[in-house]
Design a protein around this motif. Structure first.
Motif, PDB file in Angstrom:
ATOM      1  N   ALA A   1       0.800  -1.226   0.000  1.00 24.31           N
ATOM      2  CA  ALA A   1       0.000   0.000   0.000  1.00 24.31           C
ATOM      3  C   ALA A   1       0.831   1.273   0.000  1.00 24.31           C
ATOM      4  O   ALA A   1       0.303   2.357  -0.263  1.00 24.31           O
ATOM      5  CB  ALA A   1      -0.933   0.004   1.205  1.00 24.31           C
ATOM      6  N   ASP A   2       2.122   1.170   0.274  1.00 21.55           N
ATOM      7  CA  ASP A   2       3.004   2.338   0.365  1.00 21.55           C
ATOM      8  C   ASP A   2       3.870   2.414  -0.890  1.00 21.55           C
ATOM      9  O   ASP A   2       4.826   1.653  -1.048  1.00 21.55           O
ATOM     10  CB  ASP A   2       3.871   2.220   1.614  1.00 21.55           C
ATOM     11  N   VAL A   3       3.550   3.338  -1.783  1.00 25.53           N
ATOM     12  CA  VAL A   3       4.251   3.406  -3.065  1.00 25.53           C
ATOM     13  C   VAL A   3       5.698   3.889  -2.924  1.00 25.53           C
ATOM     14  O   VAL A   3       6.450   3.856  -3.896  1.00 25.53           O
ATOM     15  CB  VAL A   3       3.498   4.314  -4.060  1.00 25.53           C
ATOM     16  N   THR A   4       6.101   4.316  -1.746  1.00 23.67           N
ATOM     17  CA  THR A   4       7.501   4.707  -1.536  1.00 23.67           C
ATOM     18  C   THR A   4       8.377   3.502  -1.210  1.00 23.67           C
ATOM     19  O   THR A   4       9.600   3.624  -1.125  1.00 23.67           O
ATOM     20  CB  THR A   4       7.630   5.728  -0.396  1.00 23.67           C
ATOM     21  N   LYS A   5       7.739   2.327  -1.011  1.00 23.11           N
ATOM     22  CA  LYS A   5       8.471   1.114  -0.646  1.00 23.11           C
ATOM     23  C   LYS A   5       8.497   0.142  -1.832  1.00 23.11           C
ATOM     24  O   LYS A   5       7.584   0.129  -2.658  1.00 23.11           O
ATOM     25  CB  LYS A   5       7.798   0.430   0.547  1.00 23.11           C
ATOM     26  N   PRO A   6       9.530  -0.700  -1.903  1.00 25.02           N
ATOM     27  CA  PRO A   6       9.531  -1.745  -2.941  1.00 25.02           C
ATOM     28  C   PRO A   6       8.473  -2.789  -2.644  1.00 25.02           C
ATOM     29  O   PRO A   6       8.094  -3.005  -1.485  1.00 25.02           O
ATOM     30  CB  PRO A   6      10.947  -2.330  -2.850  1.00 25.02           C
ATOM     31  N   CYS A   7       7.974  -3.436  -3.696  1.00 28.04           N
ATOM     32  CA  CYS A   7       6.978  -4.504  -3.527  1.00 28.04           C
ATOM     33  C   CYS A   7       6.871  -5.256  -4.845  1.00 28.04           C
ATOM     34  O   CYS A   7       6.500  -4.669  -5.869  1.00 28.04           O
ATOM     35  CB  CYS A   7       5.621  -3.923  -3.137  1.00 28.04           C
ATOM     36  N   ASN A   8       7.175  -6.542  -4.827  1.00 31.54           N
ATOM     37  CA  ASN A   8       7.115  -7.344  -6.049  1.00 31.54           C
ATOM     38  C   ASN A   8       5.706  -7.465  -6.602  1.00 31.54           C
ATOM     39  O   ASN A   8       5.524  -7.642  -7.815  1.00 31.54           O
ATOM     40  CB  ASN A   8       7.661  -8.751  -5.775  1.00 31.54           C
ATOM     41  N   LYS A   9       4.711  -7.373  -5.748  1.00 36.71           N
ATOM     42  CA  LYS A   9       3.322  -7.465  -6.216  1.00 36.71           C
ATOM     43  C   LYS A   9       2.916  -6.205  -6.970  1.00 36.71           C
ATOM     44  O   LYS A   9       2.149  -6.253  -7.926  1.00 36.71           O
ATOM     45  CB  LYS A   9       2.385  -7.709  -5.029  1.00 36.71           C
ATOM     46  N   ARG A  10       3.461  -5.072  -6.532  1.00 36.57           N
ATOM     47  CA  ARG A  10       3.133  -3.793  -7.157  1.00 36.57           C
ATOM     48  C   ARG A  10       4.101  -3.451  -8.280  1.00 36.57           C
ATOM     49  O   ARG A  10       3.703  -2.978  -9.343  1.00 36.57           O
ATOM     50  CB  ARG A  10       3.147  -2.690  -6.086  1.00 36.57           C
ATOM     51  N   VAL A  11       5.394  -3.689  -8.055  1.00 39.90           N
ATOM     52  CA  VAL A  11       6.437  -3.428  -9.055  1.00 39.90           C
ATOM     53  C   VAL A  11       7.295  -4.687  -9.164  1.00 39.90           C
ATOM     54  O   VAL A  11       8.214  -4.886  -8.357  1.00 39.90           O
ATOM     55  CB  VAL A  11       7.314  -2.215  -8.671  1.00 39.90           C
ATOM     56  N   PRO A  12       7.004  -5.574 -10.112  1.00 37.37           N
ATOM     57  CA  PRO A  12       7.737  -6.835 -10.222  1.00 37.37           C
ATOM     58  C   PRO A  12       9.247  -6.627 -10.269  1.00 37.37           C
ATOM     59  O   PRO A  12       9.752  -5.761 -10.978  1.00 37.37           O
ATOM     60  CB  PRO A  12       7.221  -7.428 -11.539  1.00 37.37           C
ATOM     61  N   GLY A  13       9.944  -7.426  -9.449  1.00 44.00           N
ATOM     62  CA  GLY A  13      11.402  -7.359  -9.424  1.00 44.00           C
ATOM     63  C   GLY A  13      11.981  -6.372  -8.437  1.00 44.00           C
ATOM     64  O   GLY A  13      13.205  -6.297  -8.278  1.00 44.00           O
ATOM     65  N   SER A  14      11.122  -5.623  -7.736  1.00 43.68           N
ATOM     66  CA  SER A  14      11.630  -4.594  -6.818  1.00 43.68           C
ATOM     67  C   SER A  14      11.989  -5.143  -5.446  1.00 43.68           C
ATOM     68  O   SER A  14      12.691  -4.490  -4.676  1.00 43.68           O
ATOM     69  CB  SER A  14      10.620  -3.457  -6.680  1.00 43.68           C
ATOM     70  N   GLY A  15      11.495  -6.342  -5.100  1.00 43.14           N
ATOM     71  CA  GLY A  15      11.821  -6.945  -3.820  1.00 43.14           C
ATOM     72  C   GLY A  15      10.615  -7.054  -2.898  1.00 43.14           C
ATOM     73  O   GLY A  15       9.556  -6.492  -3.161  1.00 43.14           O
ATOM     74  N   CYS A  16      10.802  -7.793  -1.806  1.00 42.48           N
ATOM     75  CA  CYS A  16       9.753  -7.962  -0.795  1.00 42.48           C
ATOM     76  C   CYS A  16      10.327  -7.612   0.574  1.00 42.48           C
ATOM     77  O   CYS A  16      10.902  -8.477   1.249  1.00 42.48           O
ATOM     78  CB  CYS A  16       9.216  -9.387  -0.794  1.00 42.48           C
ATOM     79  N   PRO A  17      10.197  -6.368   0.998  1.00 38.93           N
ATOM     80  CA  PRO A  17      10.758  -5.969   2.287  1.00 38.93           C
ATOM     81  C   PRO A  17      10.081  -6.623   3.481  1.00 38.93           C
ATOM     82  O   PRO A  17      10.645  -6.643   4.580  1.00 38.93           O
ATOM     83  CB  PRO A  17      10.558  -4.448   2.310  1.00 38.93           C
ATOM     84  N   ALA A  18       8.890  -7.182   3.299  1.00 42.49           N
ATOM     85  CA  ALA A  18       8.200  -7.821   4.419  1.00 42.49           C
ATOM     86  C   ALA A  18       8.948  -9.050   4.926  1.00 42.49           C
ATOM     87  O   ALA A  18       8.831  -9.412   6.101  1.00 42.49           O
ATOM     88  CB  ALA A  18       6.780  -8.211   4.010  1.00 42.49           C
ATOM     89  N   VAL A  19       9.710  -9.713   4.068  1.00 43.41           N
ATOM     90  CA  VAL A  19      10.431 -10.921   4.476  1.00 43.41           C
ATOM     91  C   VAL A  19      11.361 -10.622   5.647  1.00 43.41           C
ATOM     92  O   VAL A  19      11.452 -11.397   6.605  1.00 43.41           O
ATOM     93  CB  VAL A  19      11.211 -11.516   3.289  1.00 43.41           C
ATOM     94  N   GLU A  20      12.037  -9.499   5.587  1.00 47.25           N
ATOM     95  CA  GLU A  20      12.942  -9.111   6.661  1.00 47.25           C
ATOM     96  C   GLU A  20      12.350  -8.037   7.571  1.00 47.25           C
ATOM     97  O   GLU A  20      12.941  -7.691   8.596  1.00 47.25           O
ATOM     98  CB  GLU A  20      14.262  -8.579   6.068  1.00 47.25           C
ATOM     99  N   GLY A  21      11.195  -7.503   7.195  1.00 47.50           N
ATOM    100  CA  GLY A  21      10.616  -6.387   7.930  1.00 47.50           C
ATOM    101  C   GLY A  21       9.406  -6.768   8.750  1.00 47.50           C
ATOM    102  O   GLY A  21       9.390  -7.791   9.437  1.00 47.50           O
ATOM    103  N   GLU A  22       8.348  -5.964   8.651  1.00 50.83           N
ATOM    104  CA  GLU A  22       7.116  -6.172   9.410  1.00 50.83           C
ATOM    105  C   GLU A  22       6.269  -7.254   8.734  1.00 50.83           C
ATOM    106  O   GLU A  22       5.751  -7.053   7.636  1.00 50.83           O
ATOM    107  CB  GLU A  22       6.339  -4.861   9.492  1.00 50.83           C
ATOM    108  N   HIS A  23       6.150  -8.385   9.389  1.00 50.97           N
ATOM    109  CA  HIS A  23       5.424  -9.489   8.760  1.00 50.97           C
ATOM    110  C   HIS A  23       4.617 -10.312   9.762  1.00 50.97           C
ATOM    111  O   HIS A  23       4.298 -11.475   9.503  1.00 50.97           O
ATOM    112  CB  HIS A  23       6.394 -10.415   8.016  1.00 50.97           C
ATOM    113  N   HIS A  24       4.248  -9.737  10.886  1.00 49.80           N
ATOM    114  CA  HIS A  24       3.579 -10.537  11.909  1.00 49.80           C
ATOM    115  C   HIS A  24       2.217 -11.053  11.444  1.00 49.80           C
ATOM    116  O   HIS A  24       1.727 -12.056  11.959  1.00 49.80           O
ATOM    117  CB  HIS A  24       3.427  -9.723  13.207  1.00 49.80           C
ATOM    118  N   ASN A  25       1.596 -10.384  10.451  1.00 50.18           N
ATOM    119  CA  ASN A  25       0.305 -10.837   9.956  1.00 50.18           C
ATOM    120  C   ASN A  25       0.405 -11.395   8.536  1.00 50.18           C
ATOM    121  O   ASN A  25      -0.568 -11.403   7.799  1.00 50.18           O
ATOM    122  CB  ASN A  25      -0.723  -9.691   9.992  1.00 50.18           C
ATOM    123  N   HIS A  26       1.563 -11.895   8.183  1.00 50.83           N
ATOM    124  CA  HIS A  26       1.761 -12.369   6.819  1.00 50.83           C
ATOM    125  C   HIS A  26       1.659 -13.895   6.722  1.00 50.83           C
ATOM    126  O   HIS A  26       1.317 -14.575   7.681  1.00 50.83           O
ATOM    127  CB  HIS A  26       3.084 -11.836   6.280  1.00 50.83           C
TER     128      HIS A  26
END
Length: 330
Positions: A123-148
């Motif tokens: 939901a935050d376009v300032t952050k990378p996200c493979n679902k939103r921008v393919p190939g940009s990465g998934c910061p949730a893996v190392e970041g905030e993921h308690h509800n993932h």
């Protein structure tokens, strides 16, 4: 918000034509998810094609005793319909648990299935996200993921699907009908959502430009005794941290039929086939309910901060199935 064109479709062919004429157009049902994403810049369609005048807002029984639900039926109408409440109570419960009355009055069945993840990085376009921008990465893996996700995720995406309604529909073998400019088609809901893999931006198996027209529920006698249970971090309306749609048929103390689907643990509603297989023919008791849950959750791959979901889902399976088993013996 980016400027966009707005058109109101009079029928399915005109809706398909309007979308076909503009590859960046989007269908608009209730707008409870799409408009929010437009405001945050995640979605930026050039055109919205309003579907609310289409004749897809009916709920009717099928000839074989199932139920046909139109794509523009509102969540409020779905939850209140007597046939839904009588034959698929877990579906009504899931819809009521999903959002406030104001949102249910607007949100549509088709739009509910297509709503996108509530992952904060998405939901935050300032952050990378493979679902939103393919190939940009998934910061949730190392970041905030308690509800993932703990099931079916990959290193490319660990987001969960937010639908409550979809969990109940998955438990009852729902089939999604759609139309394209090439003609109609159908997809079982279990095949509707694509595995994450390395392409999390490809979320469904719908053909490009397809319009969902309805959902069919087959006759499922076991579903009449079903239940939906949602666990969330606050009592008011919130997205699940774990949920379960369950139906149970017990005869002479033995499980004759069972339906189980998990929510908030994967990128799609998760049909618990391993747990179902373990329970058929087994005694209907807490020991076997727990063992069945463990059989399903053996595939879980929790991240450092969401391992609690394994215990949560095991306890949820045992609690709900025990309640259902007790009710069948009264």
């Amino acid at each position: 918000m980016r400027e966009f064109d707005y058109r109101r479709a009079a029928d399915v062919p005109s809706a398909l034509a309007l979308l076909d004429a503009d590859p960046e157009a989007r269908f608009l049902g209730g707008g409870t998810n799409l408009v929010d994403l437009m405001k945050t810049g995640v979605e930026h369609p050039t055109r919205l094609v309003d579907l609310r005048e289409l004749q897809l807002d009916g709920i009717e029984s099928t000839q074989n005793g199932g139920l046909r639900i139109g794509a523009t039926v509102t969540n409020s109408d779905l939850a209140a319909h007597p046939e839904v409440r009588r034959h698929y109570p877990a579906l009504a419960q899931a819809v009521l648990a999903g959002a406030s009355g104001q949102l249910r009055n607007m949100a549509t069945v088709g739009g509910n299935l297509l709503q996108r993840t509530r992952c904060g990085y998405f939901a935050d376009v300032t952050k990378p996200c493979n679902k939103r921008v393919p190939g940009s990465g998934c910061p949730a893996v190392e970041g905030e993921h308690h509800n993932h996700a703990i099931l079916g995720a990959s290193t490319y995406c660990v987001a969960t699907h937010p639908s409550d309604m979809g969990v109940a529909l998955t438990a009852f073998d729902a089939v999604v009908s759609f139309e394209t400019t090439d003609g109609p088609g159908e997809l079982a809901l279990e095949e509707f959502y694509l595995p994450v893999g390395d392409t999390p931006h490809l979320e469904t198996a719908l053909p490009p430009g397809a319009l969902i027209t309805g959902i069919t529920l087959p006759p499922t006698p076991t579903a009449a005794g079903s239940r939906y249970r949602k666990v969330r971090e606050r009592a008011s309306y919130a997205f699940a941290i774990g949920s379960l749609a369950a139906a149970l048929d017990v005869r002479d103390g033995v499980v004759h039929d069972v339906r189980l689907a998990f929510g908030a643990v994967a990128s799609r509603p998760w049909r618990a086939r391993a747990a179902e297989h373990a329970l058929i023919g087994a005694p209907a008791d807490a020991e076997h309910f727990s063992a069945a849950a463990d059989a399903e959750l053996a595939a879980a791959k929790p991240l450092p901060h969401n391992g609690y979901k394994v215990t949560l889902m095991r306890n949820l399976v045992v609690a709900v199935l025990t309640e259902l088993a007790e009710e069948t013996t009264r």
